[in-house]
Design an enzyme around this catalytic site. Structure first.
Site, PDB file in Angstrom:
ATOM      1  CG  HIS A  57      -1.748  -1.193   1.391  1.00  0.00           C
ATOM      2  ND1 HIS A  57      -2.625  -1.622   0.416  1.00  0.00           N
ATOM      3  CD2 HIS A  57      -1.842  -2.095   2.399  1.00  0.00           C
ATOM      4  CE1 HIS A  57      -3.231  -2.726   0.823  1.00  0.00           C
ATOM      5  NE2 HIS A  57      -2.765  -3.035   2.020  1.00  0.00           N
ATOM      6  CG  HIS A 219      -6.082  -6.002   1.653  1.00  0.00           C
ATOM      7  ND1 HIS A 219      -6.898  -5.320   2.526  1.00  0.00           N
ATOM      8  CD2 HIS A 219      -4.829  -5.962   2.178  1.00  0.00           C
ATOM      9  CE1 HIS A 219      -6.174  -4.895   3.553  1.00  0.00           C
ATOM     10  NE2 HIS A 219      -4.924  -5.263   3.365  1.00  0.00           N
TER      11      HIS A 219
END
Length: 333
Positions: A57, A219
């Site tokens: 991320h 995700h």
């Protein structure tokens, strides 16, 4: 799978070495267990702010370590929660004697592992508080969570709370501010394409050429629904309306608008979307006081974007504007 890697099992460790070389004036890295922490840590007398989560991320969270933001970040494997020993090590590195605040995104593994570390720290006599952010309005539950997910609003939370701690707030004051921010921010995202996790080697989901996923998680979790691809005006409205209806936001509100790339969306498209979002907010009588645009909470190479809207007050704006010097955010310092 085409990626700039050597071995899927060493991606995070090798990346962290590069982070340490690129930003050694701001942060330091240990790899066993993996922790990114301020180069000047611990800062005596300051509340330490720690966050973390799965890698993939970036720049969240390691890119937000530094003056005016995080004291430490715990990077797990790609899309995998950090372990309790990582959080414990972070506390040891950055505890300056004024207490520790843990900022946790609402994913089951993150919550459990940070809570375990907090219990260990408390057993050693340290004062540790935990706040959990759950700003995603897309779904009530997902594959990873009980309740809403923590997504783009985390960046806004870490900046505001981190600067308040830098400015001398006590642990009680920092925690109270964090809870106010969490209660005032909402987010929603969309995926145009899937991402490929290195150790999996294939896309995390499949979209037809003309499909997009509304309400995607960071995700690659499924969102609210799959729909045909939409023009930008319609797409931004699709994301923004559930955000504004959820809090709800209303005419006269002042907000911070965060337009975030999921990793693969270029800035030319992101700025286009941001302009639409500002126009739609203005039509509702909502004033955008501050803005952030860019790839700050990504999902590897996923094409897509998210919008986060934070209802702000003068205290939040003060700490948002305060100096920050990290790898990813820098102003006033």
């Amino acid at each position: 799978m085409k990626k700039i890697i050597n071995d899927p099992s060493t991606v995070v460790e090798e990346s962290l070495r590069g982070v340490a070389l690129a930003h050694g004036d701001i942060l330091k890295v240990r790899t066993d267990p993996a922790v990114v922490y301020r180069a000047d840590a611990p800062v005596t007398g300051k509340v330490a702010i720690i966050s973390g989560g799965g890698s993939g991320h970036e720049p969240m969270h390691g890119g937000f370590v530094g003056l005016g933001m995080l004291d430490a970040a715990c990077p797990g494997a790609v899309f995998t929660s950090p372990t309790p020993d990582q959080v414990q090590a972070a506390v040891e590195h950055v505890n300056g004697g004024a207490g520790v605040l843990l900022i946790v995104k609402n994913y089951t593994g993150d919550v459990l592992n940070f809570e375990t570390a907090a219990e260990f720290a408390a057993a050693e006599g340290l004062e540790v508080r935990t706040v959990v952010i759950d700003d995603d309005v897309a779904v009530k539950d997902s594959l990873y969570t009980a309740g809403r997910r923590g997504v783009g609003g985390t960046t806004l939370l870490e900046k505001i709370v981190g600067s308040a701690a830098e400015g001398g707030y006590s642990l009680d004051e920092v925690e109270a501010l964090a809870r106010r921010v969490i209660g005032s921010v909402r987010s929603m995202g969309v995926a145009l394409t899937a991402c490929t996790v290195p150790h999996v080697g294939e896309p995390s989901f499949v979209l037809a050429d003309d499909e997009i996923e509304i309400g995607i998680g960071i995700h690659g979790e499924p969102g609210r629904r799959r729909v045909p691809h939409q023009p930008a005006d319609q797409l931004v409205r699709t994301l923004l309306e559930p955000i504004l209806d959820d809090l709800p936001f209303s005419s006269g509100d002042r907000v911070l608008l965060f337009t975030n790339s999921m990793g693969g969306t270029p800035l030319v498209e992101l700025y286009l979307a941001h302009g639409i979002a500002e126009r739609l907010l203005a039509e509702r009588g909502i004033t955008v006081e501050r803005r952030l645009v860019g790839p700050y909470v990504t999902s590897l190479e996923m094409q897509g974007m998210s919008l986060s809207v934070l209802k702000v007050d003068d205290e939040m704006l003060r700490w948002w504007d305060a100096p920050v010097r990290t790898a990813a955010l820098r102003w006033g310092a």
